[in-house]
Motif scaffolding. Structure first.
Motif, short mmCIF file in Angstrom:
data_model
loop_
_atom_site.label_atom_id
_atom_site.label_comp_id
_atom_site.label_asym_id
_atom_site.label_seq_id
_atom_site.Cartn_x
_atom_site.Cartn_y
_atom_site.Cartn_z
N GLY A 96 -19.64 -7.42 57.99
CA GLY A 96 -19.90 -7.43 56.35
C GLY A 96 -18.98 -5.41 56.19
N ALA A 97 -18.83 -5.00 56.63
CA ALA A 97 -18.08 -3.42 56.42
C ALA A 97 -18.14 -3.33 54.63
N ALA A 98 -17.43 -4.67 53.70
CA ALA A 98 -17.30 -4.36 52.31
C ALA A 98 -19.13 -4.46 51.88
N ALA A 99 -19.78 -5.34 51.99
CA ALA A 99 -20.92 -5.38 51.73
C ALA A 99 -22.07 -4.30 51.52
N ILE A 100 -21.59 -3.79 53.04
CA ILE A 100 -21.78 -2.35 52.82
C ILE A 100 -22.02 -1.48 52.51
N ALA A 101 -21.16 -0.96 52.59
CA ALA A 101 -20.38 -0.01 51.70
C ALA A 101 -20.81 -0.33 49.86
N ARG A 102 -20.69 -1.30 49.79
CA ARG A 102 -21.31 -1.40 48.04
C ARG A 102 -23.16 -1.80 48.21
N ARG A 103 -23.71 -1.60 48.75
CA ARG A 103 -24.90 -1.11 48.83
C ARG A 103 -25.28 0.42 49.51
N ARG A 104 -24.39 1.32 49.76
CA ARG A 104 -24.44 2.60 49.87
C ARG A 104 -24.44 3.23 49.21
N VAL A 105 -23.47 2.26 47.56
CA VAL A 105 -23.33 2.91 46.49
C VAL A 105 -24.33 3.23 45.05
N THR A 106 -25.23 1.54 45.63
CA THR A 106 -26.39 1.96 44.90
C THR A 106 -27.52 2.17 45.34
#
Length: 305
Positions: free
Chosen positions: A248-258
């Motif tokens: 789930g790397a893509a979701a992790i990256a988006r959560r990092r932004v938030t």
């Protein structure tokens, strides 16, 4: 070190520098010897693997004080000299959350810095703890740039890479490059924010100190003036190879932004936009330098956003 005349530049530096810097690289032993004599230094050893645009030597001053001598490559013609910008930023911070300058010869690209624990960066901590420490450091770096400062704006800084990006728009990553260019235009048209930015802030650029001022201090700025989201954007992709190996790397990256945006009350859309732009710009640069695996990883990261 027996003689600076025998200094062999680190392989990472030799591989990363463009052909235009070949003269500087060839003259590095003589330059190091001249600067060491000027500052009255005894050289202990070369720091390896070192950086991609500079070399660092562990030294002692005449009074026995430990220090680090950093010699910075001149950089591309027509752009501000990297050593002069780094010196101006470090002097502006004056030891606040950043390494302190002890002496300098910017005309030679030479910075004499207090010695930190170069082998211990925030990357030695678990990611969650490292991120908290990174944000704490970054908040203190975001100061007014001062009157008559020499720092380029984020628009100027990103403008240096536009030629290479536009040339890449016709390649396999064309749609992603086009999106990055569109985002840059949109972001630069937004409300201005004028703070001094580190410019290349990541966990590896924050080193352990002896704790007199702070336990962690930033090094290696590529300073610019603009909005905080630009610095946060580089932090979003920290530990990229670990991130890519995670489910789930893509979701992790988006959560990092938030998460990063919320911690410092930045606009998450602007952080996301700059993260995409900077990922693409770095990816194109890595591909042009022949580092295909790194370039493809950066472009894949940008596609997640």
């Amino acid at each position: 070190m027996e003689s600076l005349r025998d200094l062999t530049p680190p392989r990472r530096l030799a591989a990363a520098l463009p052909a235009s810097e070949a003269g500087w690289l060839a003259g590095l032993p003589e330059l190091a010897e001249r600067v060491a004599e000027r500052f009255g230094l005894t050289v202990e050893r070369l720091v390896e693997p070192g950086g991609r645009s500079s070399v660092a030597l562990l030294v002692r001053r005449a009074d026995g004080t430990r220090a680090t001598l950093k010699l910075v490559a001149p950089g591309p013609a027509g752009q501000p000299a990297p050593a002069e910008l780094e010196l101006a930023a470090l002097r502006r911070w004056d030891g606040l959350a950043a390494v302190r300058v002890l002496d300098a010869a910017p005309e030679d690209g030479a910075l004499l810095l207090e010695r930190l624990h170069g082998e211990t960066s925030l990357r030695s901590l678990p990611d969650a703890k490292a991120t908290l420490e990174a944000l704490s450091t970054l908040r203190r770096l975001w100061v007014a740039p001062g009157e008559d400062h020499p720092f380029p704006s984020v628009g100027e800084r990103t403008g240096f890479a536009l030629g290479a990006l536009r040339a890449a728009a016709g390649g396999e990553a064309g749609p992603l490059v086009e999106r990055a260019l569109e985002l840059r235009d949109e972001l630069l048209a937004g409300p201005p924010e004028e703070v001094l930015l580190h410019g290349d802030f990541r966990q590896g650029a924050v080193l352990a100190s002896d704790g007199e001022r702070a336990p962690w201090l930033a090094v290696g700025p590529e300073p610019a003036v603009g909005e905080r989201a630009f610095d946060l954007a580089r932090l979003v992709r920290d530990r990229l190879h670990d991130l890519m190996a995670s489910p789930g790397a893509a979701a992790i990256a988006r959560r990092r932004v938030t998460r990063l945006s919320g911690t410092v009350e930045a606009d998450p859309d602007r952080v996301r936009g700059w993260a995409l732009y900077r990922g693409v710009a770095s990816g194109v640069r890595q591909l042009a330098a022949g580092r295909r695996a790194d370039g493809e990883a950066l472009l894949e990261f940008a596609s997640w956003l």
